[in-house]
Structure formats: structure tokens, C-alpha cells
Design a protein around this motif. Sequence first.
Motif, short mmCIF file in Angstrom:
data_model
loop_
_atom_site.label_atom_id
_atom_site.label_comp_id
_atom_site.label_asym_id
_atom_site.label_seq_id
_atom_site.Cartn_x
_atom_site.Cartn_y
_atom_site.Cartn_z
N PHE A 157 0.89 -1.09 0.12
CA PHE A 157 0.10 0.17 -0.37
C PHE A 157 0.74 1.25 0.14
O PHE A 157 2.19 1.61 0.40
CB PHE A 157 -0.88 -0.19 1.59
CG PHE A 157 -2.12 -0.81 1.51
CD1 PHE A 157 -3.07 -1.14 0.52
CD2 PHE A 157 -2.32 -1.49 2.27
CE1 PHE A 157 -4.11 -1.68 0.57
CE2 PHE A 157 -3.27 -2.15 2.70
CZ PHE A 157 -3.94 -2.33 1.52
N LEU A 158 0.41 2.39 -1.06
CA LEU A 158 1.22 3.25 -1.12
C LEU A 158 0.53 4.65 -0.37
O LEU A 158 -0.88 4.62 -1.31
CB LEU A 158 1.99 3.67 -2.78
CG LEU A 158 3.09 2.82 -2.44
CD1 LEU A 158 2.80 3.47 -3.91
CD2 LEU A 158 4.02 2.38 -2.05
N MET A 159 0.37 5.11 0.42
CA MET A 159 -0.31 6.08 1.11
C MET A 159 0.23 7.83 1.02
O MET A 159 1.16 7.96 1.80
CB MET A 159 -1.18 6.49 2.41
CG MET A 159 -1.51 4.61 2.83
SD MET A 159 -2.66 4.72 4.17
CE MET A 159 -2.49 2.95 3.62
N ASP A 160 0.02 8.57 0.21
CA ASP A 160 0.17 10.38 0.22
C ASP A 160 -0.64 10.92 1.10
O ASP A 160 -1.52 11.00 0.53
CB ASP A 160 0.11 10.39 -0.95
CG ASP A 160 1.71 11.58 -1.21
OD1 ASP A 160 1.29 12.13 0.02
OD2 ASP A 160 1.90 12.15 -2.35
N GLU A 161 -0.36 11.31 2.35
CA GLU A 161 -1.27 12.13 3.11
C GLU A 161 -2.67 12.17 3.19
O GLU A 161 -3.60 12.85 2.59
CB GLU A 161 -0.88 14.29 2.33
CG GLU A 161 0.71 14.02 2.57
CD GLU A 161 1.36 15.19 3.01
OE1 GLU A 161 0.26 16.07 4.05
OE2 GLU A 161 1.60 15.28 3.21
N PRO A 162 -3.16 10.71 3.28
CA PRO A 162 -4.42 10.53 3.19
C PRO A 162 -5.89 11.02 3.86
O PRO A 162 -7.00 10.61 3.40
CB PRO A 162 -4.69 8.54 3.44
CG PRO A 162 -3.46 8.66 4.06
CD PRO A 162 -2.42 9.69 3.26
N LEU A 163 -4.48 11.79 4.99
CA LEU A 163 -5.82 12.22 5.91
C LEU A 163 -5.23 13.70 5.88
O LEU A 163 -6.36 14.44 6.56
CB LEU A 163 -5.36 12.81 7.32
CG LEU A 163 -5.39 10.37 7.35
CD1 LEU A 163 -4.75 9.86 9.05
CD2 LEU A 163 -6.49 9.05 7.49
N VAL A 190 4.17 2.09 3.57
CA VAL A 190 4.56 3.27 2.90
C VAL A 190 4.00 4.32 2.70
O VAL A 190 2.82 4.15 1.55
CB VAL A 190 4.96 3.69 1.81
CG1 VAL A 190 6.53 4.82 1.66
CG2 VAL A 190 6.12 1.91 1.41
N TYR A 191 3.84 5.46 3.92
CA TYR A 191 2.66 6.56 4.16
C TYR A 191 3.51 7.75 3.74
O TYR A 191 4.56 7.66 4.74
CB TYR A 191 2.12 5.84 5.63
CG TYR A 191 1.20 6.90 6.24
CD1 TYR A 191 -0.25 6.45 6.33
CD2 TYR A 191 1.78 7.96 6.39
CE1 TYR A 191 -1.72 7.20 7.04
CE2 TYR A 191 0.50 9.54 6.78
CZ TYR A 191 -1.37 8.19 6.87
OH TYR A 191 -2.35 9.10 7.32
N VAL A 192 2.98 8.73 3.76
CA VAL A 192 4.00 9.63 3.35
C VAL A 192 3.18 10.60 4.56
O VAL A 192 1.74 10.98 4.35
CB VAL A 192 4.10 10.28 2.18
CG1 VAL A 192 3.93 11.85 2.26
CG2 VAL A 192 5.33 10.00 1.62
N THR A 193 3.67 11.68 5.19
CA THR A 193 2.51 12.89 5.97
C THR A 193 3.51 14.00 6.10
O THR A 193 4.97 13.60 6.24
CB THR A 193 2.08 11.88 7.36
OG1 THR A 193 1.60 13.86 7.85
CG2 THR A 193 3.44 11.43 7.92
N HIS A 194 3.38 15.03 6.60
CA HIS A 194 4.58 16.13 6.85
C HIS A 194 4.05 16.28 8.56
O HIS A 194 5.02 17.23 8.60
CB HIS A 194 3.97 17.88 5.69
CG HIS A 194 2.42 18.31 6.44
ND1 HIS A 194 1.59 17.44 5.12
CD2 HIS A 194 2.66 18.78 7.07
CE1 HIS A 194 1.09 18.27 6.20
NE2 HIS A 194 1.60 19.31 6.89
N ASP A 195 3.31 15.48 9.23
CA ASP A 195 2.50 16.08 10.83
C ASP A 195 3.09 14.84 11.40
O ASP A 195 3.47 13.38 10.74
CB ASP A 195 1.56 15.73 10.48
CG ASP A 195 0.99 15.97 12.11
OD1 ASP A 195 1.43 15.98 13.14
OD2 ASP A 195 -0.68 16.02 12.13
N GLN A 196 4.38 15.16 11.44
CA GLN A 196 5.09 14.65 12.62
C GLN A 196 4.59 13.75 13.59
O GLN A 196 4.95 12.30 14.44
CB GLN A 196 6.74 15.33 13.63
CG GLN A 196 6.19 16.63 14.31
CD GLN A 196 6.08 16.12 15.64
OE1 GLN A 196 6.75 15.08 15.58
NE2 GLN A 196 5.93 16.92 16.34
#
Length: 370
Positions: A157-163, A190-196
Motif C-alpha cells: 500500500f502507498l499512501m500520500d497524506e491520505p488524512l 509506505v505512508y507519507v505525511t508532513h505531520d510528525q
Amino acid sequence: MATVTYDKATRIYPGADKPAVDQLDIAIEDGEFLVLVGPSGCGKSTSLRMLAGLEDVNGGAIRIGDRDVTHLPPKDRDIAMVFQNYALYPHMTVADNMGFALKIAGVPKAEIRQKVEDAARILDLTEYLGRKPKALSGGQRQRVAMGRAIVREPQVFLMDEPLSNLDAKLRVQTRTQIASLQRRLGITTVYVTHDQVEAMTMGDRVAVLKDGLLQQIDSPRNMYDRPANLFVAGFIGSPAMNLVEVPITDGGVKFGSDVVPVPREALTAAADKGDRTVTVGVRPEHFDVVERPEGRTDEPGGVAVTVNVVEELGADGYVYGTAEVGGERKDIVVRVNGRRVPEKGSVLHVVPRSGELHVFSTSSGERIGD
Ligand SMILES: Nc1ncnc2c1ncn2[C@@H]1O[C@H](COP(=O)(O)OP(=O)(O)OP(=O)(O)O)[C@@H](O)[C@H]1O
Ligand SMILES: [Mg+2]
């Protein structure tokens, strides 16, 4: 299920003078939830899109399990991606949206129906299967986007800022749902976010990127307890770690009026680099407030922090103040007991708790000493 390997993977956009992703090396375990985090423009989406096959790889390789997928088209990679905007088809029902990829792949109708119903049950979407996306809340749309990925039973699964389109409360709820769903399905993610905070609460491991370069990859605990450099130290944790440059003295560093002991190896490492100072880091919760005993009027020692703002959060309070440390006025944040917050304008005396000090080389920014 599968492992995912970035092997010195590099992306240079046409016309760019430096790589957007620079020799990225990450080995993701089978079933792991890995979060890529970092400030805007650091290369998170590019890294994810390279894995998805939506972006060329200009150097190095990417592998899913034993398969080298570096130059495979997206459809041959056995991945499913969830985007920030969900990209649902507005004219299709929830069920058709979720089953669309299977239909394109020629999967028999009855089998699609079964898979969509199973996914809907997991995601609590059963009663919405006949609706169109516009008749759903943001959280429900987000779950449909997840459902569309789940029915494909991909290897990754790849998720780019899904929330990022959800409001604060729903985001917190949904991140727990996604994390527990991922653990139940056991699909490498692999999940991308800018939120630490999102990164720290969701990931088995977190990879911090800056300017296309991997800074550290570690468990959330280690990332917090042993940040590898000044950037990670300042990026992970909220409010951020206090970082101040202080002179080295005999056996320690001069912090306000006190000498605070630091590991000898840290001082040696700094001296080897020819540095006269080190940069020490103290998290807001690692200051002890020094109380002045009843009847005494002399200064209680420690660093005198003048209180500018107090943020009361109920259980805790955060004092935002200024103090003179290392010969300069510095902003300092101190966590205090929520029932005993100091007044604005007052002076708080604090000492860093021993053993909770982080030491970094002032010249290189690297963690030193432990
Ligand atoms: N198609 C493109 N062409 C040229 N440069 C690009 C392109 N896409 C991204 N970049 C550049 O590559 C760098 C990394 O971009 P990327 O989108 O990966 O960042 P990000 O970490 O996902 O940021 P954000 O948190 O804002 O989404 C940035 O400097 C960006 O300007
Ligand atoms: Mg991005």
C-alpha cells in the motif's frame, strides 16, 4: 506481502540542478508500516511516486520482494495507492468505485461483489455501498479510497497524506483506524505525511527526509530519544526540543549559572573537531523547576526563565519564556504541571534533568557522545 527496498534510488527532475531524492537507502520489512516524514518539498511524494512507478528513477534501484521494479510500469508492480484527494469517480456508486480496478482487470462479477462486500464490512461502509461519493462525509470518502486499495489485495500500500482533507478530530480517529487496519491486513505500507505526530503515532518505523536526503530511520521511540542530528532533534517532538549552543567547560557544559555534566565522549568528540562549544538539546518535559525553599530569598540556581506566555492544556502547561544561556538571550519552552502554572512575567528557575541531555556537534550538527 513483500519487502520494499530503495537501493540508492535517485530522482533528478529535468532541468533541476540537484536531486529531489538523493541516493535513498531504505529496507522496509514484510508487513511493516513505514512513514516518510519531513518538511514541504523534502522529497516525500517523489519517493513514493518512484515506488509507484509514476516517476522515473535516474539512479539506483527499487525492489519489491526480489523483483527489481525500477523500470516496470505502475500496473505491473502490484501496489495500490491512496491519494490525498481520494480521486473517487463522482458518477459511480461506492461499490463501483471500490470494485473498479478489479473490473478493469477482468475479475468475474461475483468475485468483485464478494471482495467489495468484505472490504466494506472491514471499513464500516456496508450501508453506503449504493451511494455516490458526493453523498458521503469526508471520513467516509477517505474510507472508500482505502477500500479501493484493499480489494486489490496488493503486495504494497502507498499512501500520500491520505488524512490531510479531514478535520483535526476525524484525522486523529482515522489514523488509529488505518494503523490498526494495516496491522490486521499485514500488508507492507509506505505512508507519507508532513505531520510528525501522525508519523510517530502510526509508524513501526519513521524515516525523516530533508532536502532529498534521508536523515534518520528508526522506531518512533528511538527517534524521540536519540535524534541523530540537529534537524531531527528540532523536527520530531512538539513543542520542539530546546537547542542551545553552550561553551564547553571542565567535565561539562555551562548552562546558565550551572555546569551540567555531559558524557566525556561528547566533549572529546567536540574537541577533536576543534569546537569550543556544543549544541545541547533539552525537551520541554526534561526541565526540573527549582523551588525556592520557604523563607529563602537568594537565587535558587539553574537557568532563570522569564515567563512570556503560558499555554494551559489541562494536565500540562507549557511555559514559553526567555533566558540567558551561553551568553545569548534564547527562547526556552518548559513543560510544567497544569495545576501549578507560573504567572506571566514571573521568573522560573529550571535545570535540565541529568541523563536527558542531547549533545550535538555545533559544527556538523551530528549527535555526539552516545
Ligand atoms: N514534476 C516536478 N518537476 C520538477 N520538480 C519537481 C516536480 N515535482 C516535485 N518537484 C520538486 O522536487 C522536490 C520534492 O518534491 P515533493 O513533491 O517530493 O515534496 P514533498 O516532500 O512531497 O512536499 P509536500 O509536503 O509539500 O507535499 C521539490 O523541491 C519540488 O519542487
Ligand atoms: Mg507531497
